[in-house]
Design a protein around this motif. Structure first.
Motif, mmCIF file in Angstrom:
data_model
loop_
_atom_site.group_PDB
_atom_site.id
_atom_site.type_symbol
_atom_site.label_atom_id
_atom_site.label_comp_id
_atom_site.label_asym_id
_atom_site.label_seq_id
_atom_site.Cartn_x
_atom_site.Cartn_y
_atom_site.Cartn_z
ATOM 1 N N UNK A 217 0.821 -1.210 0.000
ATOM 2 C CA UNK A 217 0.000 0.000 0.000
ATOM 3 C C UNK A 217 0.857 1.262 0.000
ATOM 4 N N UNK A 218 2.058 1.177 0.522
ATOM 5 C CA UNK A 218 2.963 2.328 0.423
ATOM 6 C C UNK A 218 3.340 2.568 -1.033
ATOM 7 N N UNK A 219 3.597 1.483 -1.768
ATOM 8 C CA UNK A 219 3.973 1.608 -3.176
ATOM 9 C C UNK A 219 2.768 1.956 -4.043
ATOM 10 N N UNK A 220 1.617 1.407 -3.687
ATOM 11 C CA UNK A 220 0.391 1.670 -4.444
ATOM 12 C C UNK A 220 -0.785 1.692 -3.474
ATOM 13 N N UNK A 221 -1.217 2.876 -3.031
ATOM 14 C CA UNK A 221 -2.298 2.955 -2.038
ATOM 15 C C UNK A 221 -3.609 2.330 -2.516
ATOM 16 N N UNK A 248 -14.314 0.186 0.937
ATOM 17 C CA UNK A 248 -14.758 1.399 0.254
ATOM 18 C C UNK A 248 -13.641 1.978 -0.608
ATOM 19 N N UNK A 249 -12.396 1.909 -0.111
ATOM 20 C CA UNK A 249 -11.257 2.352 -0.923
ATOM 21 C C UNK A 249 -11.090 1.460 -2.145
ATOM 22 N N UNK A 250 -11.323 0.167 -1.954
ATOM 23 C CA UNK A 250 -11.236 -0.759 -3.086
ATOM 24 C C UNK A 250 -12.359 -0.497 -4.078
ATOM 25 N N UNK A 251 -13.558 -0.256 -3.573
ATOM 26 C CA UNK A 251 -14.707 -0.023 -4.439
ATOM 27 C C UNK A 251 -14.536 1.232 -5.285
ATOM 28 N N UNK A 252 -13.856 2.226 -4.740
ATOM 29 C CA UNK A 252 -13.670 3.486 -5.466
ATOM 30 C C UNK A 252 -12.863 3.303 -6.741
ATOM 31 N N UNK A 253 -12.037 2.276 -6.797
ATOM 32 C CA UNK A 253 -11.211 2.065 -7.985
ATOM 33 C C UNK A 253 -11.770 1.037 -8.945
ATOM 34 N N UNK A 254 -13.005 0.584 -8.725
ATOM 35 C CA UNK A 254 -13.605 -0.450 -9.567
ATOM 36 C C UNK A 254 -14.665 0.156 -10.474
ATOM 37 N N UNK A 255 -14.879 -0.415 -11.660
ATOM 38 C CA UNK A 255 -15.922 0.095 -12.564
ATOM 39 C C UNK A 255 -17.296 -0.014 -11.911
ATOM 40 N N UNK A 256 -18.050 1.062 -11.857
ATOM 41 C CA UNK A 256 -19.380 1.007 -11.226
ATOM 42 C C UNK A 256 -20.276 -0.031 -11.924
ATOM 43 N N UNK A 257 -20.991 -0.789 -11.127
ATOM 44 C CA UNK A 257 -21.915 -1.764 -11.671
ATOM 45 C C UNK A 257 -21.295 -3.061 -12.117
ATOM 46 N N UNK A 258 -19.961 -3.190 -12.036
ATOM 47 C CA UNK A 258 -19.309 -4.424 -12.444
ATOM 48 C C UNK A 258 -19.586 -5.526 -11.425
ATOM 49 N N UNK A 259 -19.343 -6.765 -11.832
ATOM 50 C CA UNK A 259 -19.587 -7.890 -10.938
ATOM 51 C C UNK A 259 -18.739 -7.782 -9.672
ATOM 52 N N UNK A 260 -17.457 -7.392 -9.840
ATOM 53 C CA UNK A 260 -16.592 -7.233 -8.683
ATOM 54 C C UNK A 260 -17.078 -6.134 -7.756
ATOM 55 N N UNK A 261 -17.554 -5.026 -8.339
ATOM 56 C CA UNK A 261 -18.046 -3.922 -7.513
ATOM 57 C C UNK A 261 -19.279 -4.354 -6.721
ATOM 58 N N UNK A 262 -20.150 -5.140 -7.356
ATOM 59 C CA UNK A 262 -21.339 -5.617 -6.631
ATOM 60 C C UNK A 262 -20.953 -6.541 -5.478
#
Length: 405
Positions: A217-221, A248-262
């Motif tokens: 996370x230091x290298x890539x938050x 929530x931090x992970x969700x912010x970087x995911x495409x909205x509505x994608x299977x992973x985001x759900x």
């Protein structure tokens, strides 16, 4: 591989013929060439004597005498050539044949020592079958590639992913460790290594796994595997607020509505439900947010250093146990454009699940600035300050970044 060895045998045969044939022809022609030369010289002498006789330069007796002498020389030269070549015909061809026969043995031995038959076979197999039929075939191929190219860190990484898919976490961790040694500290490798160790340790994070995740996370938050894994660990330990924060931090970087985001949103909803069921407050603690221990810090950058850093320079504010390991317990990440600013560190900024601020806990506050996202590459820092949680002064503790590292 049959055609490979067949073509190799044909090439070696061609090499043997290229060595034997010219030498054999030279040996068989050498006697004939010498005799033909003597005959040609004799005929040239006869013609010369005939011209001299016609021109009256020599008498008939002189002509006959010289002609007889030329004939004797021809016989003597021919006999001498036969005597000189006689020893060469006594078994002279055997060394040549033995050398030619040893040629393929030497070539094969050198190829087996210096060549890479396993690599050739693998390349041909990959050309015929680019995609293995199943996971076992894929793992087998990756294992063979690591044997041929043990320094290929990318292949070790792919093998680690395959082991993890095959539910072999211990072997996966070993493969990711090998990849890390060859590729250096890359956030995705660190996160995958921690994940493999997490599964191998019965879904528990050990010290090495936490250190790997912290470094990732230091290298890539926004490293997704690290955020997801820390969220899982927090959820399973009952730290639902921490799990929500990571997810929530992970969700912010995911495409909205994608299977992973759900899926991540479903995890967040379950964590909030668990918080309600346990009667926890929205912060995930037993006390209201206003009663939670906090550490207030004002971060400033010296005026003489402001011009050296762009607005996208990264500032790291952290708190650690001065008597413990160097890894921070709490941390926040800012941009240089936000300075000067006040920062509040509390349990939501913990780098490990379950870590909370305790009354009377001694913490060492520090701040660093770096032109990259890597805190280890920071060039300047503030003077570290020790404080006691719950006994802070009315004004925030000031960290002024003005010292070169």
């Amino acid at each position: 591989m049959t055609d490979f060895w067949l073509y190799s045998a044909l090439l070696m045969l061609a090499g043997m013929l290229a060595v034997i044939w010219p030498m054999w022809k030279l040996r068989s022609r050498s006697k004939a060439d010498r005799t033909a030369l003597n005959v040609a010289l004799y005929e040239e002498r006869v013609a010369e004597l005939g011209n001299q006789l016609t021109a009256g330069e020599v008498t008939a007796e002189q002509h006959d005498s010289a002609l007889e002498e030329a004939g004797k020389l021809l016989l003597e030269d021919t006999a001498r050539a036969d005597d000189q070549r006689q020893p060469l015909h006594r078994g002279g061809a055997w060394p040549l044949l033995l050398s030619a026969g040893a040629l393929p043995l030497v070539v094969i031995a050198l190829y087996l020592s210096w060549g890479n038959p396993a690599g050739v076979q693998l390349v041909r197999e990959m050309a015929d079958n680019p995609v293995p039929e199943d996971l076992d075939g894929y793992i087998d191929r990756m294992e063979r590639i690591t044997e041929i190219q043990p320094e290929n860190g990318e292949v070790w990484y792919m093998l680690g992913r395959a082991y993890l898919s095959d539910q072999r976490p211990q072997e996966s961790a070993e493969a990711f460790s090998a990849s890390l040694q060859r590729l250096g500290e890359r956030p995705e490798v660190l996160a995958q290594l921690a994940q493999a160790r997490f599964f191998a340790n019965g879904n528990q994070l050990d010290t090495d796994s936490v250190a790997a995740l912290d470094r990732a996370l230091e290298l890539n938050p926004h490293e997704p595997t690290a955020l997801g894994l820390l969220g899982i660990a927090a959820f399973e330990s009952g730290e639902y607020a921490g799990a929500i924060s990571y997810w929530e931090r992970l969700l912010a970087g995911m495409p909205p509505g994608s299977e992973g985001a759900r899926a991540i949103q479903g995890g967040i909803d379950r964590a909030r439900q668990r918080m309600q069921e346990t009667g926890a407050a929205a912060t995930g603690t037993d006390k209201p947010a206003a009663e939670q221990l906090q550490v207030s810090v004002r971060v400033e950058l010296a005026d003489e250093l402001a011009a050296e850093f762009g607005d996208d320079a990264v500032v790291f504010v952290s708190a650690r146990d001065p008597q413990g390991p160097p890894m921070p317990l709490f941390a926040q990440r800012l941009n240089k454009a936000e300075l000067p600013t006040e920062v509040v560190l509390d349990a939501s900024d913990a780098l490990m699940p379950g870590v909370k601020l305790q009354q009377g806990q001694v913490l060492q506050l520090s701040a660093r600035i770096s032109t990259t996202s890597d805190v280890m590459q920071a060039s300047h820092a503030a003077q570290a300050v020790d404080i006691t949680a719950g006994e802070e002064p009315q004004q925030p503790t000031v960290l002024r970044i003005d010292r070169a590292l």
